[in-house]
Design a protein around this motif. Structure first.
Motif, PDB file in Angstrom:
ATOM      1  N   GLY A   1       0.798  -1.226   0.000  1.00 10.18           N
ATOM      2  CA  GLY A   1       0.000   0.000   0.000  1.00 10.18           C
ATOM      3  C   GLY A   1       0.829   1.274   0.000  1.00 10.18           C
ATOM      4  O   GLY A   1       0.262   2.375   0.028  1.00 10.18           O
TER       5      GLY A   1
ATOM      6  N   GLU B   1      -0.062   5.548  -9.484  1.00  7.39           N
ATOM      7  CA  GLU B   1       0.534   6.503  -8.536  1.00  7.39           C
ATOM      8  C   GLU B   1       1.417   7.414  -9.385  1.00  7.39           C
ATOM      9  O   GLU B   1       2.275   6.927 -10.128  1.00  7.39           O
TER      10      GLU B   1
ATOM     11  N   SER C   1      -6.781   5.178  -4.773  1.00  8.01           N
ATOM     12  CA  SER C   1      -7.109   3.829  -4.324  1.00  8.01           C
ATOM     13  C   SER C   1      -8.518   3.541  -4.772  1.00  8.01           C
ATOM     14  O   SER C   1      -9.411   4.359  -4.581  1.00  8.01           O
TER      15      SER C   1
ATOM     16  N   ASP D   1       0.107   7.786  -1.623  1.00  9.25           N
ATOM     17  CA  ASP D   1      -0.269   6.374  -1.788  1.00  9.25           C
ATOM     18  C   ASP D   1      -0.839   5.812  -0.479  1.00  9.25           C
ATOM     19  O   ASP D   1      -1.936   5.238  -0.447  1.00  9.25           O
ATOM     20  N   ALA D   2      -0.102   6.012   0.604  1.00  4.91           N
ATOM     21  CA  ALA D   2      -0.551   5.466   1.892  1.00  4.91           C
ATOM     22  C   ALA D   2      -1.832   6.147   2.360  1.00  4.91           C
ATOM     23  O   ALA D   2      -2.753   5.492   2.870  1.00  4.91           O
TER      24      ALA D   2
ATOM     25  N   THR E   1      -4.980   4.786   0.633  1.00  4.08           N
ATOM     26  CA  THR E   1      -5.423   3.511   1.221  1.00  4.08           C
ATOM     27  C   THR E   1      -6.119   3.771   2.562  1.00  4.08           C
ATOM     28  O   THR E   1      -7.175   3.202   2.853  1.00  4.08           O
TER      29      THR E   1
HETATM   30 MG    MG Z   1      -1.961   2.841  -1.425  1.00  2.25          MG
END
Ligand code: MG
Ligand code: ADP
Length: 334
Positions: A171, A200, A241, A285-286, A289
C-alpha cells in the motif's frame, strides 16, 4: 475474481505525433505497468535512462516485495527473532513513514496487516475466494498492529515485538518507487516529467508546450471510457485507491483487497475511488489507502481536518456522488 482496471488515468497530450512530442518510457514493475513521460530532451539516451530506472526499480522490489521470497522484507517476515534486525536505509525510510501514517490515521493504514491480507487471499499465494473462519481472523488480528514493531537508527534496524508479525508494503511501495524515480530524474537535470507506476503519479515542471501536466480521471464503473475530471498537477504527486481493482465476490458480497486493520475484514463501503494529492507520492499512496478504510464520511472529515487535498467518488443506489475537500478544488481543471 480479479478485475481489470476500472479507474484509468489518461495522460492528456496532443493527438498528432510530432518530433517535439514528449518521450515516453514504459515497462513493468511491482506487478503493474510504469510509464515515464519526459517533457524535455535529455543529454542521456533514452535507453540509458530506462536501463538505470529498471535497475533502480528492481532494487526497490528486492527490498520491499512480499512476492519475492528472498527480498529484504520477506527475510524479516520469515524471522522468528525478537532481537533488532539490521535493515537498509531505504526500508527504514518506508517503514518509518508507514508508522507515522498509521499514527496520523488512527491505524487505518497499517503495514502489519500482512497476515490478514494473506488470510483473505490477497497476498503472494493469491488464494482469494476462500472465506476465512472467525478463529483464523482472530489469530491473524493478534499477529498484527503497528505498535508491535519498533525502529532504531545507527544502525538502521527493526524489532518485532510479536515475531509472527508480517509486514506488507504493497500500500506504500509503489508511491515510494515513484518518488525514487522522480529523484533520479532530478539528479539528471530533467526538469519536466510525469512518472506513473500503476496509477501513482508524480509530475515536475510543464509539458513541452508550456502546459501543466493534466491527468484525466475516468468515471469508475462506466463501460465507456469517459473522463470525469481533469486534474492539474504542478510539482506534486497523486495517488488513487479504488475498491474496484482487486476484489472477489462470494455469495453476492464484494470483498476488497483493502483490509480494515481494526476489524480484520475487507472494507465494505460503497466507495468507488479516492484520489489524494501530496508533495510525496509515497505519502499520497498510503493516505489514499487509509481514506478508503475510513469510508465516505470518515475520510472526508479526516481529510478536511488535516488539510489533505482529496477527491472521492462513491455510489448511492444508482447515483454516483463526488466529494472534494477544499484543498482539492483548485486542482480541478474542468
Ligand atoms: Mg496505497
Ligand atoms: P489500490 O490498489 O486500491 O490503490 P494499494 O495498491 O495502494 O491500493 O494498496 C493495497 C494493498 O495494500 C493491498 O493489496 C494490501 O496488500 C495492502 N493493504 C490492505 N489493507 C491495508 C491497510 N489497511 N493498510 C496498509 N496496507 C493495506
Amino acid at each position: 475474481m480479479r478485475t481489470c482496471l476500472l479507474i484509468v488515468f489518461l495522460i492528456l497530450c496532443g493527438c498528432n505525433s510530432h518530433p517535439e512530442d514528449p518521450v515516453v518510457i514504459q515497462g513493468m514493475t511491482m506487478g503493474t505497468n510504469y510509464s515515464i513521460t519526459l517533457g524535455i530532451q535529455s543529454e542521456l539516451s533514452i535507453e540509458e535512462i530506462q536501463g538505470e530506472i529498471d535497475t533502480l526499480l528492481e532494487s526497490i522490489n528486492q527490498q520491499m516485495s512480499t512476492y519475492i521470497e528472498d527480498s529484504e522484507l520477506s527475510i524479516i517476515n520469515q524471522s522468528n527473532s525478537h532481537e533488532w534486525l539490521e535493515i537498509s536505509p531505504e526500508l527504514f525510510k518506508v517503514i518509518s513513514s508507514a508508522l507515522e501514517i498509521s499514527q496520523l490515521t488512527g491505524g487505518a493504514f497499517d503495514i502489519t496487516v500482512g497476515n490478514l491480507v494473506n488470510l483473505w487471499g490477497f497476498g503472494p499465494d493469491d488464494t482469494h475466494s476462500i472465506m476465512p473462519d472467525d478463529e483464523s481472523i482472530e489469530s491473524a488480528m493478534r499477529a498484527s498492529g503497528y505498535l508491535n514493531i519498533e525502529l532504531q537508527t545507527q544502525p538502521y534496524a527493526i524489532k518485532k515485538l510479536n515475531s509472527d508479525i508480517y509486514l506488507d508494503l504493497s500500500g506504500i511501495a509503489k508511491g515510494y518507487a515513484v518518488d525514487r524515480v522522480s529523484e533520479y530524474l532530478d539528479e539528471k537535470y530533467l526538469s519536466s516529467y510525469l512518472v506513473d507506476i500503476g496509477g501513482e503519479i508524480r509530475t515536475k515542471g510543464e509539458k513541452r508546450n508550456e502546459q501543466p501536466w493534466r491527468i484525466g480521471i475516468e468515471k469508475p464503473l462506466a463501460k465507456t471510457r469517459e473522463v470525469l475530471r481533469i486534474v492539474t498537477l504542478v510539482n506534486e504527486a497523486m495517488a488513487t485507491s479504488g475498491d474496484y481493482r482487486n476484489f472477489f465476490v462470494k455469495n453476492g458480497i464484494h470483498y476488497s483487497h483493502t483490509i480494515d486493520p481494526r476489524t480484520g475484514y475487507p472494507i465494505r463501503y460503497n466507495l468507488l475511488s479516492i484520489t489524494v494529492l501530496d508533495q510525496s507520492a509515497m505519502v499520497a499512496d498510503a493516505l489514499a489507502t487509509a481514506l478508503l478504510v475510513m469510508g465516505p464520511e470518515g475520510s472526508i472529515t479526516f481529510a478536511e481536518n488535516n488539510e489533505i487535498p482529496a477527491y472521492l467518488i462513491y455510489s448511492d443506489g444508482n447515483l454516483m456522488i463526488e466529494r472534494f475537500t477544499s484543498q482539492f478544488i483548485p486542482h480541478i481543471n474542468e
